[in-house]
Write an enzyme that holds these catalytic residues in place. Structure first.
Site, PDB file in Angstrom:
ATOM      1  N   CYS A   1       0.827  -1.169   0.000  1.00 20.78           N
ATOM      2  CA  CYS A   1       0.000   0.000   0.000  1.00 20.78           C
ATOM      3  C   CYS A   1       0.872   1.232   0.000  1.00 20.78           C
ATOM      4  O   CYS A   1       2.073   1.149  -0.154  1.00 20.78           O
ATOM      5  CB  CYS A   1      -0.863   0.002   1.267  1.00 20.78           C
ATOM      6  SG  CYS A   1      -1.645  -1.578   1.599  1.00 20.78           S
TER       7      CYS A   1
ATOM      8  N   LEU B   1      -3.896  -1.602  -1.105  1.00 21.92           N
ATOM      9  CA  LEU B   1      -3.896  -2.661  -2.097  1.00 21.92           C
ATOM     10  C   LEU B   1      -4.266  -3.909  -1.303  1.00 21.92           C
ATOM     11  O   LEU B   1      -3.475  -4.409  -0.506  1.00 21.92           O
ATOM     12  CB  LEU B   1      -2.507  -2.796  -2.721  1.00 21.92           C
ATOM     13  CG  LEU B   1      -2.342  -3.800  -3.860  1.00 21.92           C
ATOM     14  CD1 LEU B   1      -3.178  -3.398  -5.055  1.00 21.92           C
ATOM     15  CD2 LEU B   1      -0.874  -3.889  -4.270  1.00 21.92           C
ATOM     16  N   SER B   2      -5.470  -4.399  -1.480  1.00 19.23           N
ATOM     17  CA  SER B   2      -5.967  -5.475  -0.611  1.00 19.23           C
ATOM     18  C   SER B   2      -5.319  -6.806  -0.960  1.00 19.23           C
ATOM     19  O   SER B   2      -5.453  -7.280  -2.089  1.00 19.23           O
ATOM     20  CB  SER B   2      -7.482  -5.625  -0.768  1.00 19.23           C
ATOM     21  OG  SER B   2      -8.094  -4.372  -0.798  1.00 19.23           O
TER      22      SER B   2
END
Lengths: 86, 654
Positions: free
Chosen positions: B2, B51-52
């Site tokens: 992320c 950002l999963s």
């Protein structure tokens, strides 16, 4: 132009690039000054052969002949006079 | 994976804080396109672009601890979070999610800053401790994930990329001439310095603790270390086979925990030993057919498609490749510089920028890579080169010793024609032997050729400064006692790796396309184990990565395990010269443009441009100087347009 002037011009143009400040004297080691790297030698040899119509044997490609402008000039004039004498 | 950002200090109002955080995180949204979160309260703000990858439903950030005392924003992964979570549960901690983020929170609640020592991962995170009114920021040991910070008007701002800081009102980009000089020596600025004046990087293996009253403390919690050369007991003296078995077992575990994700994980496959080994391990661990990705080149000089396809067939992976043409490199370079946030002297980040685009377009967010093996197990040519140079220097009269230098670079045809006497004087000067930077002197000196192009004013600003002296002064005291190979490895793994490989060629070009790279070779257990392997087993005679090859042998086809390292290279100046050159090159290098930006000498740059146009891919020195000048101008365009002479960007008509 003398051989030395022509060689100096080539080195300024191709290895030093700049006209400013940096002094370049005939006795300076081009390797130590960082002006010629390992591929620079080949560029220099190609230039000398073309510009002065000489052929350099492998055994001639040594720092004594190529590491200073003075050394290069002396080498080129030796080669040229040898060619005339032949 | 992320992007994170935040501040500590008085920004007048909560509304203003939210606006600043929104701008900061918006500037690095490419790192985390799946969602953003902002927490702003008096004197503190944290932001997150997600950002999963793990616990897709419940892993949103910033995340508070159950008791509300702690708030975290986190970029990266904790690979041993499963084990840590089990330990914490056993000690009575409660969890509301299955995320690694909450593991950090609970571990910090229990241990405080010392929690970093338990983490096996690639991370930067910031935790706001509300009762203590303290901000704690930590960065992983090897420097996989980035963290930059700056202080303006008493407020500390931080972010995953400098772009986040440049979004803060009052923060503008100015090129630091010292950083430029370091880049023109080493290829990167020496941390904590960055290309941006007054913007610092938190170095790898460090933490930053800041309190609301303005005190900041930066501490190192981990350092690369090697045994003293004279201390035989410091080395792993067991039989080679036992060491190789342990290397293999460690790498298997490092790769296994790096496959943990709630999204599919792919693998880069270059065709060389390192990525092939990681791919071979990963293939056994994943139930689906493993997806692999590679980049190819038009010219056989750089392309490794044949080796890649051999591995794809041997391992049965589902493979995708993207061709990176010479023209592509020229076309993407301005985007690459926006991503790297610094001038670069090699084009090698550009193909990796293309490759991460392929991964993203294929629907993948996470890839394993073989990066790091050359630093940790001594794979780079520079290690062999240094060994031969030392060997030749011990007996300067020997005429045959320098001949070994010719054998070092079989893939560089021009070097094969080198007269021996010149090779010897290029690679060895008698006085070099005592220099702690011995292994890297030819590279640094060749790179420093780029300084010939400084304008008089740049020279004046740098008068009396020596980048190499600064690096020498940063070496640890124990450095002098290490084996020469360990010293060279330290310079690569401790400096070039975070400074260039993991940043310009790693995180920044991968995250430009929201792709997370994972590096089994950089698991700190692997790094620490490898540092105790005797140097003779890493570089055995001139066989690089010997012990790694032994470890890999049971897992790989013989042809791959024994393959001599082919360095990853890309066309350097060809993308920028000739009929196909992008238009920006002539614009940026025009004498008026160079004079306007003021860093370089227009006449000298003109001669260099003419020379590389005439000669093409000639020598490293000219190539690096040309790219250094060009990308510095692109950097100015991207970040400091007032300094650059680029035509003003046209504002899109409404």
């Amino acid at each position: 132009m003398t051989i030395e002037q022509r060689v100096t011009g080539f080195i300024r143009e191709n290895f030093l690039f700049s006209d400013q400040a940096t002094p370049l004297s005939p006795a300076d080691s081009l390797m130590e000054a960082g002006l010629i790297d390992s591929t620079g030698v080949l560029e220099l040899v190609a230039y000398l052969e073309q510009e002065f119509g000489i052929a350099m044997a492998d055994a001639d490609i040594v720092p004594a002949n190529l590491d200073t402008i003075a050394g290069i000039s002396a080498y080129v004039s030796r080669k040229q006079s040898a060619a005339k004498a032949a | 994976m992320c992007g994170i950002a935040g501040y500590l200090g008085d920004v007048r109002s909560e509304a203003e804080g939210r606006a600043v955080l929104g701008a900061m995180i918006g500037a690095i949204r490419h790192r985390g396109p799946d969602g953003t979160g902002i927490v702003a309260e008096e004197g503190i703000g944290l932001a997150h672009a997600r950002l999963s990858i793990i616990d897709l439903a419940a892993g949103a950030q910033p995340m508070a601890s159950a008791d509300g005392r702690l708030e975290i924003t986190f970029n990266g992964e904790i690979f041993n979070y499963v084990e840590l979570r089990a330990e914490l549960l056993a000690r009575g901690h409660r969890f509301r999610t299955h995320s690694d983020t909450e593991v950090i929170l609970n571990l910090y609640a229990e241990m405080g800053p010392a929690c970093v020592e338990r983490l096996n991962g690639d991370f930067t995170f910031a935790i706001w401790d509300r009762p203590a009114r303290t901000l704690f920021i930590a960065r992983d040991r090897m420097g996989v994930r980035p963290l930059f910070h700056t202080t303006r008007n008493g407020v500390l701002y931080f972010g995953s990329e400098v772009k986040a800081l440049l979004a803060v009102p009052g923060v503008s980009a100015e090129l630091d001439p010292i950083a430029l000089d370091q880049i023109f020596t080493f290829w990167f600025p020496l941390a904590p310095r960055t290309a941006f004046k007054d913007v610092l990087e938190l170095p790898p293996g460090h933490t930053l603790t800041a309190t609301a009253d303005g005190r900041v403390a930066i501490r190192r919690y981990w350092a690369l270390d090697y045994p003293d050369a004279a201390d035989a007991d410091g080395l792993d003296q067991r039989p080679d086979a036992a060491i190789a078995d342990d290397v293999r077992a460690l790498l298997e575990d490092a790769a296994r925990i790096r496959l943990r994700a709630d999204v599919p994980v792919g693998s880069y496959l270059s065709g060389g030993l390192d990525s092939s080994l990681i791919t071979a391990i990963a293939r056994r661990e994943v139930s689906d057919r493993l997806r692999t990705f590679s980049v190819g080149f038009e010219s056989a000089e750089y392309d490794e498609a044949e080796q890649q396809m051999a591995m794809v067939q041997a391992l049965g992976t589902e493979h995708s490749s993207i061709l990176c043409t010479t023209a592509d490199i020229g076309r993407v370079m301005p985007d690459v510089i926006r991503a790297t946030e610094r001038p670069i002297l090699r084009t090698s980040p550009a193909p990796l920028f293309r490759l991460s685009g392929l991964v993203r377009d294929s629907g993948f967010k996470v890839v394993l890579t073989g990066e790091g093996a050359d630093e940790v197990f001594a794979g780079y040519d520079i290690f062999k080169e240094a060994k031969v140079r030392r060997f030749a220097a011990r007996n300067p009269a020997s005429t045959w010793r320098p001949l070994l230098l010719q054998r070092l670079y079989p893939y560089l045809p021009r070097l094969q024609n080198q007269p021996q006497a010149f090779l010897q004087s290029f690679f060895g000067r008698p006085e070099d032997a005592a220099d702690p930077l011995f292994s890297h002197l030819p590279r640094f000196r060749t790179t420093a050729g780029a300084k010939l192009f400084y304008a008089a004013e740049t020279r004046r600003q740098l008068a009396g400064y020596s980048a190499m002296d600064e690096l020498r002064s940063l070496l640890p005291e124990r450095f002098a006692r290490w084996h020469p190979l360990s010293q060279a490895q330290y310079l690569e793994a401790g400096h070039l790796l975070p400074g260039y490989i993991l940043s310009s060629q790693g995180d920044r070009v991968a995250m430009a396309h929201a792709v997370e790279g994972r590096f089994p070779f950089l698991d700190h257990r692997v790094v620490e184990f490898a540092s105790r392997i005797p140097p003779r087993l890493k570089l055995r005679s001139l066989r690089e990565k010997h012990i790694l090859r032994e470890a890999a042998a049971p897992l790989l086809p013989k042809t791959i395990a024994n393959r001599v390292k082919q360095p990853y290279r890309a066309p350097e100046v060809a993308p920028f010269v000739g009929a196909g050159a992008p238009a920006y090159v002539a614009d940026r290098l025009a004498p008026g443009a160079i004079a306007a930006s003021g860093l370089f000498d227009p006449v000298a740059v003109g001669r260099l441009a003419a020379k590389v146009s005439r000669n093409g891919e000639v020598g490293f020195k000219d190539n690096m100087a040309f790219l250094g000048v060009l990308t510095t101008e692109l950097w100015l365009d991207a970040f400091a347009p007032a300094r650059s002479s680029a035509p003003p960007r046209s504002v899109a008509a409404a």
